[in-house]
Design an enzyme around this catalytic site. Structure first.
Site, PDB file in Angstrom:
ATOM      1  CD  GLN A 177      30.443  -9.699  64.434  1.00  0.00           C
ATOM      2  OE1 GLN A 177      31.622  -9.987  64.295  1.00  0.00           O
ATOM      3  NE2 GLN A 177      29.481 -10.371  63.843  1.00  0.00           N
ATOM      4  N   GLY A 178      29.780  -6.531  68.383  1.00  0.00           N
ATOM      5  CA  GLY A 178      29.779  -7.016  69.762  1.00  0.00           C
ATOM      6  C   GLY A 178      28.898  -8.237  69.917  1.00  0.00           C
TER       7      GLY A 178
ATOM      8  CB  SER B 169      32.578 -13.179  70.910  1.00  0.00           C
ATOM      9  OG  SER B 169      32.541 -13.580  69.574  1.00  0.00           O
TER      10      SER B 169
ATOM     11  CB  SER C 293      37.742  -6.636  65.252  1.00  0.00           C
ATOM     12  OG  SER C 293      38.010  -8.006  65.348  1.00  0.00           O
TER      13      SER C 293
ATOM     14  CD  GLU D 140      31.815 -12.107  60.937  1.00  0.00           C
ATOM     15  OE1 GLU D 140      30.755 -12.216  61.571  1.00  0.00           O
ATOM     16  OE2 GLU D 140      32.925 -12.008  61.469  1.00  0.00           O
TER      17      GLU D 140
ATOM     18  CD  GLU E  54      37.801 -26.389  64.919  1.00  0.00           C
ATOM     19  OE1 GLU E  54      37.587 -25.206  65.244  1.00  0.00           O
ATOM     20  OE2 GLU E  54      38.876 -26.757  64.416  1.00  0.00           O
TER      21      GLU E  54
END
Ligand SMILES: Cc1cc2nc3c(=O)[nH]c(=O)nc-3n(C[C@H](O)[C@H](O)[C@H](O)COP(=O)(O)OP(=O)(O)OC[C@H]3O[C@@H](n4cnc5c(N)ncnc54)[C@H](O)[C@@H]3O)c2cc1C
Lengths: 345, 390
Positions: B125-126, B128, B160, B243, B375
């Site tokens: 997963q790209g 961030s 990851s 997710e 958060e």
């Protein structure tokens, strides 16, 4: 009453802090990762020359004869700068030697020639015990590289065992990259320089210094988090504008301040022989252990993905906090004996 | 309302048990990127051959076409047997796959979904970027449209398994006018394309599971865009809801098993007083009991979430409640393990080997960061579930 460090104490601590910043920057922990010793022998020797190992030891054995609160302030700096090496074991080891009349040994430790590695008297289900002057069982050694002695502490007192007399010495992987670890077996190994708890509250003294080191960790992580909260921009603003982050930093400040003041209070209590010294020291160890672990843990969270990387310092503080927490009675282990004390004076 | 499985579901459970008993891998999961990839893919392939891949995926793409309830039964039995977690296959099975099922074109689905189920490909997963973490919509990796391609230049981080992956769910900015959520495109990148440079980053638990990924004029066919160009934000949001929702089903079952193991450990190990077993310590025993209560609640929440999903297609913001609760408990349990272990916790033992509590403890810090921080989950719950003023 004066619980604030004197100008003299501040000067002393500033000199130590400067030495640490120059000689043992935190990056050195990562660089020396594969080295058998977490601290370079040369730096250890220079630190000894500076008087770091004998600050509160008697002048007669080569120490500076300063009070325990000075030494606590020094250990706070060791924690803050994440300095590796068996400082706690060696300082307490030198005191045991001095108290039991082994002035030469005390001198060697203070001069940095003889190292004392703290031992934890348990490996998995095997608990080691001291009886009739001998140690039996399996132990964990922290920073055993080059250490001639291991420091053994029980409820009844503390003493030293020669590492050469141990068997099955084997390195194990330590979770803290700044602390080396080994396991060993003691088969009726004689304990020397034994000082009964009734003669000198050596374990409490160790607990004060450990608590001070934990205070330094709690303060350093508070500062790391605060600095990041001010500079990391998300949603167009520094993350510190969000109360989730701001309040967390504030809580870290409260924990660190509580830990600092209680630890200094405990140091002075023990030094001046107050009747409730044991109460104060145990309280300090509980509060400082919690402050260090929690602040370091929160520092990872405040840094997001970056905090989860090996390259960042946050985890090094967390891992060291766990190590120091285990020395001289962990936070969990201190609770029941603290409750058993009479109310504070 | 009832808690009983139907006779049909019980039958399904028996089948799962029998199959797992006969087919569970006997070799432990190896270390190192390449062997791990092979191991995970081989095990996925075995599951597919046995008919256990994509239990709740549509039959036309190789799934079993059953419900998420059967999927849950599978996960429970899977965890009960102590099966390896599906790390390298996680993104493909748990969010790229479900996203493609709801958002992709027929060609895309027909091409990619069976390959995921058959254990032929690893996805990553790209999303961030260094400057776009919690604020994902500020992402700046550029996608210029040039003929039939999008030409991608920029950087992703914390990806990851990027070093093991064949495909990536990649978010790029195709329109740089200042509307943040508009102008993002969700595209499938081939990780073997020229111009992609992957650099693993070491993590605090001794792993190297995430990477930096650099893109230098990487050409990706426009045909790989999922949804429409510039309208990838909505696709990304559905990826994130997968997710944060169903993806925790398996984790929850594992966590419950972990608590029971920890209670067992606390009965065996000497506690903080150096004499009695750890479980005899008041603080430890109360925390253990509390963890039991919490994981029980987490399981009930997961069941309810699954029942809710049976009634609708995609998970809603409620997924954030489970994700937040899961992360909190996962960290509590791991922290408690360190107190049960006492001095033994100072020895590093990887979470991949039995007794790897310290490795697991450091790993637990990722729970409240990866997949959106705790958060951010609280913000979502406050804003979107509770409708609090912003
Ligand atoms: C183990 C792991 C695996 C990951 N895998 C992937 C992956 O495969 N692909 C991928 O794209 N990403 C992945 N990530 C990245 C993850 O999604 C981000 O780390 C996360 O979204 C946080 O972004 P950041 O790291 O930039 O932290 P920041 O956004 O900089 O956050 C720093 C701190 O500020 C807080 N904060 C930020 N904004 C607010 C706000 N508005 N209100 C309150 N608090 C706020 C955060 O909660 C956090 O505590 C992974 C992360 C981890 C730890």
């Amino acid at each position: 009453m004066d619980l604030l460090p004197s100008a003299d104490q501040q000067e002393l601590v500033a000199a130590a802090a400067e030495f640490f910043a120059e000689q043992v920057p935190i990056s050195a922990v990562r660089e020396r990762r594969a080295d058998p010793a977490a601290i370079a022998p040369k730096v250890w020797a220079e630190g000894a020359l500076l008087g770091l190992l004998g600050l509160a030891a008697d002048v007669a054995v080569g120490g500076s004869g300063r009070p325990l609160d000075d030494e606590a302030l020094l250990f706070r700096e060791l924690g803050r700068a994440l300095v590796p090496g068996p400082f706690l074991g060696s300082v307490i080891g030198a005191r045991l030697a001095a108290l039991s009349g082994a002035a030469d040994l005390a001198g060697f430790v203070i001069e940095g020639h003889t190292l004392v590695a703290p031992a934890l008297l348990r490996v998995d289900d095997d608990v080691a015990t001291v009886a009739d002057g001998v140690l039996t069982g399996r132990i964990r050694l922290l920073d055993p590289a080059g250490a001639e002695y291991a420091l053994v502490v029980t409820d009844d007192g503390a003493g030293l065992v020669a590492t050469a007399a141990l068997t099955d010495l084997a390195p194990v992987e330590s979770s803290d990259p700044g602390t080396r670890m080994g396991t060993a077996r003691a088969e009726a190994v004689p304990v020397t320089c034994w000082v009964p708890a009734t003669q000198d509250p050596i374990a409490l003294r160790g607990a004060v210094l450990a608590a001070a080191q934990l205070v330094g960790i709690a303060e350093a992580t508070r500062d790391l988090s605060t600095a990041h909260a001010k500079t990391r921009i998300q949603f167009g603003r520094p993350i510190g504008v969000n109360q989730a982050i701001k309040h967390r930093c504030a809580d870290m400040a409260v924990s660190a301040e509580a830990a600092l003041q209680q630890t200094l209070f405990a140091a002075v209590s023990l030094r001046s022989g107050r009747a409730d010294a044991e109460f104060q020291v145990r309280a300090a160890k509980v509060v400082a252990g919690r402050a260090a672990i929690t602040n370091a843990a929160e520092t990872i969270q405040v840094h997001g993905g970056m905090g989860y990387t090996y390259e960042h310092d946050a985890h090094l503080y967390l891992k060291r906090a766990h190590v120091v927490d285990q020395l001289f009675g962990s936070r969990t282990a201190q609770l029941a004996p603290l409750l058993a004390q009479e109310a504070a004076q | 309302m009832d808690l009983d499985f139907s006779p049909e579901q019980l039958l399904f459970r028996d089948e799962v048990r029998t199959w797992l008993a006969e087919n569970a891998p006997s070799e432990p999961r190896p270390h190192g990127a390449a062997p791990m990839r092979e191991y995970d893919l081989a095990w996925q392939r075995t599951q597919w051959e046995g008919g256990w891949a994509g239990i709740a995926w549509p039959t036309e793409y190789g799934g079993r076409g059953l419900t998420t309830l059967q999927q849950l039964i599978w996960y429970e039995e899977y965890a009960r047997k102590g099966m390896p977690s599906i790390d390298a296959c996680f993104v493909g099975l748990n969010h790229a796959g479900p996203t493609l099922i709801t958002r992709a074109s027929e060609e895309q689905k027909a091409h990619h979904l069976p390959r995921i189920l058959r254990g032929e490909v690893v996805w990553c997963q790209g999303f961030s970027e260094p400057e776009a973490g919690s604020d994902l919509a500020s992402l700046a990796t550029r996608g210029e449209i040039d003929g039939d391609d999008i030409v991608v230049t920029g950087q992703k981080v914390w990806t990851s398994f990027a070093d093991l992956a064949d495909h990536q769910e990649l978010l790029v900015r195709t329109d740089r006018s200042d509307r943040k959520h508009h102008g993002i495109t969700w595209v499938i990148a081939d990780m073997h394309s020229p111009g992609i440079d992957v650099r693993p980053i070491e993590t605090i638990d001794g792993g190297a599971e995430f990477c930096e990924v650099f893109y230098d004029e990487v050409r990706i066919p426009l045909a790989n865009v999922v949804g429409e160009v510039d309208k990838g934000w909505a696709v990304a949001m559905s990826t994130l809801s997968f997710e944060r929702g169903t993806a925790y089903t398996a984790g929850q079952v594992r966590l419950a098993a972990l608590v029971e193991n920890l209670i067992e450990l606390a009965r065996e190990r000497t506690g903080p007083d150096g004499r009695r077993p750890a479980i005899a310590d008041d603080e430890i025993s109360r925390r253990l009991a509390t963890c039991r209560a919490e994981v029980a609640s987490l399981r009930a929440m997961t069941y309810a979430g699954i029942c809710r999903n049976l009634a609708s297609d995609a998970p809603g913001p409620e997924g954030s409640i489970i994700k937040l609760y899961y992360s909190d408990i996962a960290k509590q349990v791991a922290r408690l393990a360190m107190d049960v272990l006492g001095p033994d916790g100072l020895e590093f033992v990887s979470r991949w080997v039995p007794g790897g509590w310290s490795g697991h403890y450091f790993y637990s810090y990722s729970a409240s960061i990866g997949g959106g921080t705790s958060e951010i989950q609280r913000n979502i719950i406050g804003d979107r579930v509770l409708g609090l003023p912003r």
